[in-house]
Scaffold this motif. Structure first.
Motif, PDB file in Angstrom:
ATOM      1  N   LEU A 286       0.836  -1.194   0.000  1.00 19.44           N
ATOM      2  CA  LEU A 286       0.000   0.000   0.000  1.00 19.44           C
ATOM      3  C   LEU A 286       0.876   1.251   0.000  1.00 19.44           C
ATOM      4  CD1 LEU A 286      -2.825  -0.949   2.535  1.00 19.44           C
ATOM      5  CD2 LEU A 286      -2.642  -1.432   0.089  1.00 19.44           C
ATOM      6  N   THR A 298     -10.059   0.441  -3.140  1.00 19.02           N
ATOM      7  CA  THR A 298     -10.800   0.686  -1.901  1.00 19.02           C
ATOM      8  C   THR A 298     -10.630  -0.517  -0.993  1.00 19.02           C
ATOM      9  OG1 THR A 298     -12.440   2.009  -3.094  1.00 19.02           O
ATOM     10  CG2 THR A 298     -13.065   1.176  -0.914  1.00 19.02           C
ATOM     11  N   VAL A 299     -10.410  -0.264   0.294  1.00 16.15           N
ATOM     12  CA  VAL A 299     -10.276  -1.352   1.270  1.00 16.15           C
ATOM     13  C   VAL A 299     -11.672  -1.882   1.597  1.00 16.15           C
ATOM     14  CG1 VAL A 299      -9.516  -1.991   3.581  1.00 16.15           C
ATOM     15  CG2 VAL A 299      -8.181  -0.348   2.234  1.00 16.15           C
ATOM     16  N   ASP A 300     -11.899  -3.169   1.297  1.00 19.08           N
ATOM     17  CA  ASP A 300     -13.201  -3.794   1.562  1.00 19.08           C
ATOM     18  C   ASP A 300     -13.240  -4.515   2.900  1.00 19.08           C
ATOM     19  OD1 ASP A 300     -14.217  -2.952  -0.883  1.00 19.08           O
ATOM     20  OD2 ASP A 300     -13.489  -4.739  -1.930  1.00 19.08           O
ATOM     21  N   VAL A 302     -10.413  -6.116   6.325  1.00 20.91           N
ATOM     22  CA  VAL A 302      -9.096  -6.402   6.893  1.00 20.91           C
ATOM     23  C   VAL A 302      -9.268  -7.568   7.859  1.00 20.91           C
ATOM     24  CG1 VAL A 302      -7.145  -5.541   8.225  1.00 20.91           C
ATOM     25  CG2 VAL A 302      -8.373  -3.994   6.672  1.00 20.91           C
ATOM     26  N   ILE A 311      -5.715  -8.224   3.531  1.00 19.92           N
ATOM     27  CA  ILE A 311      -6.460  -7.027   3.162  1.00 19.92           C
ATOM     28  C   ILE A 311      -7.170  -7.271   1.838  1.00 19.92           C
ATOM     29  CG2 ILE A 311      -6.302  -4.555   2.677  1.00 19.92           C
ATOM     30  CD1 ILE A 311      -3.624  -4.617   4.251  1.00 19.92           C
ATOM     31  N   HIS A 312      -8.492  -7.181   1.858  1.00 20.88           N
ATOM     32  CA  HIS A 312      -9.296  -7.341   0.647  1.00 20.88           C
ATOM     33  C   HIS A 312      -9.529  -5.971   0.028  1.00 20.88           C
ATOM     34  CE1 HIS A 312     -10.527 -11.618   1.359  1.00 20.88           C
ATOM     35  NE2 HIS A 312     -10.178 -11.279   2.589  1.00 20.88           N
ATOM     36  N   LEU A 313      -9.307  -5.899  -1.284  1.00 20.95           N
ATOM     37  CA  LEU A 313      -9.376  -4.621  -1.984  1.00 20.95           C
ATOM     38  C   LEU A 313     -10.218  -4.756  -3.246  1.00 20.95           C
ATOM     39  CD1 LEU A 313      -5.534  -4.202  -1.821  1.00 20.95           C
ATOM     40  CD2 LEU A 313      -7.079  -2.681  -0.592  1.00 20.95           C
ATOM     41  N   PRO A 331      -5.219  -0.575   7.503  1.00 20.18           N
ATOM     42  CA  PRO A 331      -6.039   0.461   6.878  1.00 20.18           C
ATOM     43  C   PRO A 331      -7.500   0.348   7.291  1.00 20.18           C
ATOM     44  CG  PRO A 331      -5.558  -1.268   5.304  1.00 20.18           C
ATOM     45  CD  PRO A 331      -4.749  -1.573   6.540  1.00 20.18           C
ATOM     46  N   VAL A 333     -11.457   0.171   6.796  1.00 21.74           N
ATOM     47  CA  VAL A 333     -12.366  -0.303   5.755  1.00 21.74           C
ATOM     48  C   VAL A 333     -13.060   0.892   5.113  1.00 21.74           C
ATOM     49  CG1 VAL A 333     -14.456  -1.643   5.298  1.00 21.74           C
ATOM     50  CG2 VAL A 333     -12.700  -2.547   6.829  1.00 21.74           C
ATOM     51  N   ARG A 335     -11.472   2.974   3.123  1.00 21.51           N
ATOM     52  CA  ARG A 335     -10.448   3.959   2.768  1.00 21.51           C
ATOM     53  C   ARG A 335      -9.976   3.761   1.331  1.00 21.51           C
ATOM     54  NH1 ARG A 335      -4.313   3.561   5.170  1.00 21.51           N
ATOM     55  NH2 ARG A 335      -3.306   4.785   3.519  1.00 21.51           N
TER      56      ARG A 335
END
Length: 351
Positions: A286, A298-300, A302, A311-313, A331, A333, A335
């Motif tokens: 990141l 976008t962070v979906d 953590v 981290i799912h994005l 991060p 969620v 963000r």
């Protein structure tokens, strides 16, 4: 590494009209730990059983030390076999189980006692020599099975899912014990598993099986870092597999447009227009402007996973998974972030 000890030449195996192994060519080097890895039904266990002599090839030749063995019965092949279920004799003691293959080979009684004691000493089980298998833990039973296999000093050790019935901690400990024993004794081992982590931990080389054929063979680093095709990329570990279109070609690089429009640059040469790109989650970083490629995401979610964060994005239609060290502030969620990765961490796949 030494020259080939075992060779499969154009070996096939069919059960009726079902082809399980199709034109297999495989060399096993003397003194190496080779793992046959693949999902259920991929042909890895059938390959081991043909080598052991418990299945006959439908075609082709199997050689050991340059001599054909596919017409020899199992007991004349000089191979030790360890199965998933241990296959210990329940009515015999530990010492009697270990002595059994020596008795079958007509070894003198005094020599048997000496070799059994020495073998049990090597695996630290001599103090349990008078117990029956039912009085042992799963890990102890597996060590006895391995010792019984080693005591007659076979040319090759064959192992079929030997640790799959054990709990995680014991399995991981025995993985290291088997590997240390293999190195100390200078053994040649052919090991079957469906567990990718186990294969990466224990092997000198891995042969990845898919639908009766070898999809790729190489060192654990080769298989993990440089998968040859989509199947290997997705089967070994975890990866982000992104569909892409080639938009430009340089002498040593490709310009690609990912699904949804983002462009990246990767090393390699390719004549295909449609390709896939494999990027391991731990290679995604990141907000690292010094790296070659960048995607806005976008962070979906953590997920805390002990020694790392998962981290799912989302990046438009793309879905990515990144892996981050636990000590880094996770991060939030929702963000907006920039996902970065180096060109050399990408593998372009055409099949």
């Amino acid at each position: 590494m030494s020259a080939s000890l075992i060779r499969f030449e154009n070996v096939s195996k069919a059960f009726g009209s079902t082809v399980v192994i199709d034109d297999l060519n495989l060399d096993v080097r003397k003194g190496e730990f080779l793992t046959l890895l693949g999902p259920s039904g991929s042909g890895k266990t059938t390959t081991l059983l043909m080598l052991a002599g418990f299945e006959a090839p439908s075609g082709g030749t199997i050689l050991v030390d340059g001599k054909r063995i596919d017409d020899l019965p199992a007991h004349r092949r000089g191979m030790g076999v360890v199965f998933q279920n241990y296959a210990l004799f329940p009515h015999l003691t530990v010492a009697q189980n270990v002595a059994f293959p020596l008795q079958m080979r007509g070894v003198p009684r005094g020599e048997i006692a000496r070799r059994v004691d020495a073998a049990l000493d090597r695996v630290q089980l001599r103090h349990l020599s008078s117990r029956k298998p039912s009085q042992l833990s799963g890990g102890q039973q597996q060590r006895v099975a391995l010792t019984r296999c080693l005591v007659f000093e076979p040319k090759v050790i064959l192992m079929d899912e030997p640790l799959s019935a054990l709990d995680k901690q014991l399995r991981e400990r025995l993985q290291l014990e088997i590997r240390e024993l293999y190195r100390r004794e200078g053994l040649t081992v052919v090991f079957v598993t469906h567990d990718q982590s186990e294969a990466l931990t224990m092997s000198d080389r891995i042969a990845v099986f898919n639908r009766g054929a070898i999809a790729q063979i190489g060192t654990p680093a080769d298989i993990y870092d440089r998968p040859a095709n989509r199947f290997v990329s997705e089967f070994i570990g975890e990866t982000n597999l992104l569909e892409a279109e080639v938009t430009g070609r340089g002498d040593d690089h490709l310009d690609l447009a990912l699904e949804g429009g983002p462009g990246i640059r990767v090393p390699g040469r390719c004549e295909d227009r449609a390709v896939a790109v494999s990027i391991r989650p731990e290679r995604l970083v990141l907000d690292a402007p010094e790296l070659d490629n960048h995607l806005d995401a976008t962070v979906d979610d953590v997920v805390y996973q002990g020694n790392h964060l998962r981290i799912h994005l989302s990046c438009g239609p793309l879905r990515l998974v990144a892996q981050s060290e636990r000590r880094i502030e996770p991060p939030v969620v929702g963000r907006k972030v920039r996902v970065s990765f180096a060109a050399e961490d990408c593998t372009v796949l055409t099949e």
